[in-house]
Design an enzyme around this catalytic site. Structure first.
Site, PDB file in Angstrom:
ATOM      1  N   LYS A  62       1.252  -1.360   0.138  1.00 57.74           N
ATOM      2  CA  LYS A  62      -0.348   0.102   0.564  1.00 57.74           C
ATOM      3  C   LYS A  62       0.531   1.018  -0.063  1.00 57.74           C
ATOM      4  O   LYS A  62       0.255   2.285  -0.842  1.00 57.74           O
ATOM      5  CB  LYS A  62      -0.194  -0.274   1.478  1.00 57.74           C
ATOM      6  CG  LYS A  62      -1.977  -1.456   1.355  1.00 57.74           C
ATOM      7  CD  LYS A  62      -3.113  -1.150   2.728  1.00 57.74           C
ATOM      8  CE  LYS A  62      -3.720  -2.448   1.735  1.00 57.74           C
ATOM      9  NZ  LYS A  62      -4.207  -3.051   3.626  1.00 57.74           N
ATOM     10  N   GLN A 106      -3.966  -2.049  10.139  1.00 55.85           N
ATOM     11  CA  GLN A 106      -4.153  -3.070   8.860  1.00 55.85           C
ATOM     12  C   GLN A 106      -4.575  -4.680   9.923  1.00 55.85           C
ATOM     13  O   GLN A 106      -4.903  -4.648  11.249  1.00 55.85           O
ATOM     14  CB  GLN A 106      -2.749  -3.729   8.970  1.00 55.85           C
ATOM     15  CG  GLN A 106      -2.992  -5.030   8.176  1.00 55.85           C
ATOM     16  CD  GLN A 106      -2.916  -4.904   6.806  1.00 55.85           C
ATOM     17  OE1 GLN A 106      -2.904  -3.547   6.065  1.00 55.85           O
ATOM     18  NE2 GLN A 106      -3.327  -5.919   6.209  1.00 55.85           N
ATOM     19  N   ASP A 129     -10.950   2.724   3.915  1.00 56.64           N
ATOM     20  CA  ASP A 129     -10.596   1.728   3.743  1.00 56.64           C
ATOM     21  C   ASP A 129     -12.359   0.976   3.927  1.00 56.64           C
ATOM     22  O   ASP A 129     -13.032  -0.204   3.439  1.00 56.64           O
ATOM     23  CB  ASP A 129     -10.074   0.814   5.030  1.00 56.64           C
ATOM     24  CG  ASP A 129      -9.587  -0.241   4.357  1.00 56.64           C
ATOM     25  OD1 ASP A 129      -9.532  -0.595   3.463  1.00 56.64           O
ATOM     26  OD2 ASP A 129      -9.151  -1.390   5.773  1.00 56.64           O
TER      27      ASP A 129
END
Length: 296
Positions: A62, A106, A129
């Site tokens: 990322k 994450q 996200d």
């Protein structure tokens, strides 16, 4: 694209890697415009708790994607013994930092941490996200929100290839909070008739066999058999499981080019679109923060 009209033709490969590269070129232009007009560089903060090697790899990928489009990537690493309260406090710091436009926590975090509580700590405007309950609810109700990146990436891929969705019967195999459930809602919002299958579903094959669109999102290698796929169906495989030969997804892909009208390769289909969507939504957030977007 009409499913019926292509059922007897060679299947279209839904190339997520190629599309992601194309979108990155557009994002570079948008990032340059943000820098010129606001003096700020779009920035994604990635929070990694613990030392899971797979998670570290994903965070690095990322970060590399940010660099390719000219964005900043702020990597926040916290030890495995981090508490829920400490992680929530760190997320608050990022919420309050005007130089941060998007926040990625994450998954997974260590088991002793309340992951859901930490997801919910992310401010909606920075939830690039698509992991918060508020974001999910707004997306489901067709209000402004950032969609979960994998299903949102799949929707972009389907749109790019002009896959017809309205009126089609879609079967989503998997019900996770960041993939199966939002995928089903996005397809429903696109006027599909949606069935969600999962580990308790009886006679999974029967559900798959009637589907015009199949999404494998269950996390079990090749659970969905090629022989279950209806001729001319659109097949989306959101799974990836490393093997000695490179990897397989949740769907058996052998001979799929002779069964489906369109399908995603594994790898190179859904995966690149997931990261690409995260970066694109961070650019969206930076534009909104800088007053360069008319979106709500």
């Amino acid at each position: 694209m009409s499913i019926e009209s292509t059922a007897q033709e060679s299947a279209i490969v839904l190339d997520g890697k190629a599309l992601a590269k194309q979108i990155e070129e557009q994002l570079r232009t948008r990032v340059d415009a943000i820098k010129d007009k606001t003096g700020r560089t779009p920035s994604l903060a990635t929070v990694l708790v613990g030392d899971d090697p797979a998670s570290a790899t994903y965070v690095r990928m990322k970060g590399n994607a940010c660099k390719r489009v000219g964005m900043d990537s702020i990597r926040v690493e916290m030890p495995s013994e981090t508490t829920t309260e400490q992680l929530m406090a760190k997320i608050d710091e990022l919420n309050n930092n005007p130089d941060v436009h998007g926040i990625l926590l994450q998954h997974p975090v260590p088991e002793h941490i309340d992951e859901r509580a930490c997801f919910e700590q992310i401010e909606l405007a920075k939830d690039v996200d698509g992991v918060t309950c508020l974001g999910f609810g707004r997306m489901a109700m067709q209000q402004s929100a950032y969609g979960s990146c994998t299903p949102q990436g799949i929707m972009h891929l389907l749109a790019h290839y002009d896959i017809e969705l309205s009126g089609k019967e879609a079967v989503v195999v998997g019900r996770s909070a960041i993939l199966g459930k939002p995928m089903a809602m996005m397809l429903l919002n696109a006027n599909c008739t949606v069935t969600i299958c999962h580990s308790r579903t009886e006679d999974l094959a029967a559900h798959i066999k009637r589907a015009d669109i199949v999404v494998g999102a269950v996390g079990v290698p090749e659970l969905i058999k090629a022989e279950w796929i209806k001729a001319g169906a659109v097949v989306i495989d959101a799974g990836f499981h490393p093997t000695d030969n490179g990897g397989v997804g949740d769907i058996e892909m052998q001979g799929m080019e002779n069964i489906a009208s369109a399908y995603t390769p594994v790898p190179g289909g859904v995966g690149p679109m997931t990261i690409n969507t995260l970066i694109r939504q961070t650019v969206d957030a930076a534009e909104k923060s800088g007053g360069l977007s008319n979106d709500e």
